[in-house]
Enzyme design. Structure first.
Site, PDB file in Angstrom:
ATOM      1  N   CYS A   2      56.224  31.963  34.893  1.00  0.00           N
ATOM      2  CA  CYS A   2      56.947  30.458  35.371  1.00  0.00           C
ATOM      3  C   CYS A   2      57.316  29.853  34.279  1.00  0.00           C
ATOM      4  O   CYS A   2      57.201  30.103  32.961  1.00  0.00           O
ATOM      5  CB  CYS A   2      55.656  29.901  35.945  1.00  0.00           C
ATOM      6  SG  CYS A   2      54.567  30.703  37.127  1.00  0.00           S
ATOM      7  N   ARG A  27      64.044  32.763  33.512  1.00  0.00           N
ATOM      8  CA  ARG A  27      62.441  33.313  33.422  1.00  0.00           C
ATOM      9  C   ARG A  27      62.155  33.677  34.881  1.00  0.00           C
ATOM     10  O   ARG A  27      61.311  34.303  35.139  1.00  0.00           O
ATOM     11  CB  ARG A  27      61.587  32.107  33.172  1.00  0.00           C
ATOM     12  CG  ARG A  27      61.662  31.775  31.749  1.00  0.00           C
ATOM     13  CD  ARG A  27      60.671  30.401  31.492  1.00  0.00           C
ATOM     14  NE  ARG A  27      59.155  31.080  31.328  1.00  0.00           N
ATOM     15  CZ  ARG A  27      58.490  31.610  30.118  1.00  0.00           C
ATOM     16  NH1 ARG A  27      59.172  31.565  29.099  1.00  0.00           N
ATOM     17  NH2 ARG A  27      57.262  31.672  30.367  1.00  0.00           N
ATOM     18  N   TRP A  84      57.131  32.181  39.357  1.00  0.00           N
ATOM     19  CA  TRP A  84      57.123  33.241  39.697  1.00  0.00           C
ATOM     20  C   TRP A  84      55.880  33.911  40.372  1.00  0.00           C
ATOM     21  O   TRP A  84      54.765  33.903  39.766  1.00  0.00           O
ATOM     22  CB  TRP A  84      57.456  34.068  38.510  1.00  0.00           C
ATOM     23  CG  TRP A  84      57.876  35.648  38.691  1.00  0.00           C
ATOM     24  CD1 TRP A  84      56.848  36.572  38.748  1.00  0.00           C
ATOM     25  CD2 TRP A  84      59.005  36.454  38.906  1.00  0.00           C
ATOM     26  NE1 TRP A  84      57.306  37.799  38.808  1.00  0.00           N
ATOM     27  CE2 TRP A  84      58.593  37.804  39.095  1.00  0.00           C
ATOM     28  CE3 TRP A  84      60.218  36.018  39.055  1.00  0.00           C
ATOM     29  CZ2 TRP A  84      59.716  38.680  39.492  1.00  0.00           C
ATOM     30  CZ3 TRP A  84      61.434  36.780  39.306  1.00  0.00           C
ATOM     31  CH2 TRP A  84      61.048  37.985  39.512  1.00  0.00           C
ATOM     32  N   HIS A 515      62.652  78.618  25.524  1.00  0.00           N
ATOM     33  CA  HIS A 515      63.237  79.279  26.940  1.00  0.00           C
ATOM     34  C   HIS A 515      64.674  78.855  26.846  1.00  0.00           C
ATOM     35  O   HIS A 515      65.202  78.821  28.265  1.00  0.00           O
ATOM     36  CB  HIS A 515      62.211  79.019  27.907  1.00  0.00           C
ATOM     37  CG  HIS A 515      60.751  79.105  27.924  1.00  0.00           C
ATOM     38  ND1 HIS A 515      60.501  80.803  27.928  1.00  0.00           N
ATOM     39  CD2 HIS A 515      59.764  78.689  27.711  1.00  0.00           C
ATOM     40  CE1 HIS A 515      59.070  80.745  27.695  1.00  0.00           C
ATOM     41  NE2 HIS A 515      58.807  79.382  27.389  1.00  0.00           N
TER      42      HIS A 515
END
Ligand code: AGP
Length: 619
Positions: A2, A27, A84, A515
């Site tokens: 945040c 942010r 957030w 291989h």
């Protein structure tokens, strides 16, 4: 992650605070809010969505101009926040600032309060009423619990009861000349002006007003007044803090002082992992994933796990597969989502399908989720974005908490996805009784140490990796070799190199070399080997010897203290030691940095590489 801004001074601060939030938009956020104290009364306004909604809610139009009707309130002290979401849905009630029962204490917080549920229960039993689902709100009530007229002392007492990874700022209606703030891991910085002081989670919030800053250290509580800030330790002893002058440009400021978003996000990985695991490890002997809301019987009855994802998220899933099979002994199948959806997969009610997608919007992964659901499987999403489409397609959602990722090349979302897969593996192992309590405790202790190990590994290897990049950045082809849980790290390292340096790069299971791919090698081929400690280290060392015998230039990533790798490689980059299953989370760091420095040396735009989008919403 945040964004926080606080102001106390002599200017009306509503517009200052909202302008500060605009500088923290990078942010990322899903809601925002502001609280202003004037004449003993605190007015709070919150809004879901982008800042234009908050502006409209406070009577500012899109250009930040006040409508004639609503003059800027005179308040000269206030708090503002961009959220957030981590705890609680994206709603107005859950947006910050939050307040106590008497609307007297208001707070904004960035981060995670690990012991929020037990504190909420205690406070509830004492009669406190909560108006949000967030972990943050408890801070206002804790301050209310301890307040007896001495505001800083009440904040210190609240701070002493909290555990986690956070920083917060508090305001009290009875103290119009001070804000009090505290830091535990998450960033906090003071901006010193003339007769005014700012406090924020990042410098861009107040860079337009002052370049004189003071950094808040872990465990400190600060009292902010118009004349400056007083720094104290948790016990209240005053600590001296020299102001510093920052000379960042606006562009650098937006990147937190880093030259690019990708480099900033590489350096945010410790925080991203810490926030992703913190409160899911409330004790030392169990993982709390009750947030999934899954049938408690599911871990024991599920027959198989199928992980579907794309790109970097697929590689995080591959690491998760090793951990889940190693600890929980459940068979795990991996599938690239764009293949899964068209291969008519055999899937059913006994299966758990885990869809990993940081954006939560990748078309192929969403389609794979829908198909799995149609066929009766339990579908879980591991995503970084609350409210994304994946959260609506899934039966259960586990959120990473990396914050917004702007760089197209995923970095902090990868390490936080891997951390979340470790949580899931350990939770399944515990629920199925497949892992001894001692082993669970061991891995939890190692997990809790990871943020610090990431924090120390990045600066420890960065210069060395840049030197290596200077030597190999003209390479025509990079080969990455790994075994077991080191192989997904190689695949991710090769993807980073391809994505941002445009140099053809391939990752191979080291045992497969003979291989075919060994034919590709000559003295101009940089070969990156992930050779961290693991049960197959001897095997990978003999593979390193094989490729060196063909003249290849071997750059190895090894566990600190293991000199055996350095004896067989041209260059060895040591990363912090942790449990071998957790090594990928530190082993990827030098590979992210190698791709980064090679691309920078080639003068490429690492934040927005050609032909790539951050979110692939097309099929
Ligand atoms: C990784 O650096 C890339 N941006 C890309 O491979 C990405 O991981 C992929 O598109 C998946 O995105 P998602 O996690 O948002 O679903």
């Amino acid at each position: 992650m945040c964004g926080i801004v606080g102001y106390v001074g002599k200017r009306p601060c509503r517009d200052l605070l909202i302008a500060g939030l605009e500088k923290l938009e990078y942010r990322g956020y899903d809601s925002a809010g502001i609280a202003l104290l004037d004449d003993g009364h605190i007015e709070t306004v919150r809004a879901v969505g982008n800042l234009a909604n908050l502006r409209a809610a406070v009577g500012l139009d899109a250009d930040g101009e006040g409508s004639v009707a609503v003059a800027a309130p005179p308040a000269q002290i206030g708090l503002a926040h961009t959220r957030w979401a981590t705890h609680g849905q994206v709603t107005e009630e859950n947006a910050h600032p939050h307040n106590d029962c008497t609307d007297t204490v208001h707070i904004v917080l960035n981060g995670i309060v690990e012991n929020h549920s037990e504190l909420r229960a205690e406070l509830g039993a004492e009669g406190h009423h909560f108006s949000s689902e967030t972990d943050a709100e408890i801070v206002a009530h804790l301050i209310e619990r301890h307040y007896d007229g001495d505001f800083p002392a009440a904040v210190r007492a609240a701070f002493a009861e909290m555990r986690g990874h956070y920083a917060f700022v508090a305001m009290h209606a009875a103290h119009p000349d001070m804000l009090v703030a505290a830091r535990q891991e998450c960033p906090l910085v003071v901006g010193l002006g003339e007769g005014e002081t700012f406090v924020a989670s990042a410098i861009p919030a107040f860079l337009a007003h002052t370049r004189r800053v003071q950094y808040v250290a872990n465990g400190e509580v600060i009292t902010i007044t118009p004349d400056g800030a007083t720094f104290t330790d948790a016990a209240g002893a005053v600590v001296e803090r020299e102001p510093e002058e920052v000379d960042w440009s606006e562009d650098e400021a937006e990147k937190g002082g880093y030259e690019t978003f990708m480099l900033k996000e590489i350096h945010e990985q410790a925080d991203a992992v810490a926030e992703t695991i913190t409160d899911r490890l409330p004790e030392l002997d169990r993982v709390d994933l009750s947030e999934l809301g899954l049938d408690p019987e599911l871990p024991r009855r599920l027959r198989r796990i199928v992980i579907v994802a794309c790109g970097t998220s697929y590689h995080a899933g591959l690491v998760g597969r090793y951990a889940i099979e190693q600890w929980a002994r459940v068979p795990v199948e991996m599938d690239i989502a764009s293949e899964f959806r068209y291969r008519n997969p055999v899937i059913g009610p006994e299966d758990l399908v885990i869809a990993i997608t940081q954006s939560g919007e990748t078309a192929d992964t969403l389609a794979a989720m829908r198909l799995a659901r149609e066929r009766g499987a339990t579908v879980m999403a591991l995503t970084n974005v609350m409210g994304s489409q994946a959260t609506r397609e899934a039966h259960a959602v586990l959120f990473t908490r990396a914050g917004l990722e702007i760089g197209v090349a995923a970095t902090k979302t990868f390490t936080s996805q891997v951390a979340a897969m470790y949580l899931l593996g350990l939770w399944l192992a515990h629920e199925r009784g497949a892992f001894s309590p001692a082993s669970v405790r061991h891995v939890i202790a190692e997990l809790k140490a990871l943020p610090h190990q990431i924090q120390v590994t990045i600066p420890a290897v960065n210069d060395r990796v840049r030197e290596i990049a200077e030597r190999v950045h003209r390479g025509r082809f990079f080969l990455y070799l790994g075994r077991n849980i080191g192989l997904p790290v190689c695949l991710e390292g090769a993807l980073k190199m391809k994505e941002i340096s445009y140099i053809p790069s391939d990752a191979y299971a080291a045992g497969e070399m003979k291989h075919g791919p060994i034919a590709l090698l000559d003295s101009s081929t940089p070969v990156v080997c992930v050779a961290t400690d693991s049960p197959v280290l001897d095997k990978i060392l003999s593979n390193v010897a094989e490729v060196r015998a063909r003249g290849a230039d071997v750059i190895a990533v090894a566990t600190e203290g293991n000199e055996r790798v350095a004896e067989v490689a041209d260059e060895t980059i040591f990363v912090a030691r942790t449990d071998w299953v957790l090594q990928p989370i530190v082993a990827i760091l030098p590979l992210q940095l190698l791709a980064y420095h090679v691309a920078r040396l080639l003068g490429l735009n690492v934040d927005q590489p050609r032909n790539l989008a951050k979110t692939v919403t097309v099929e």
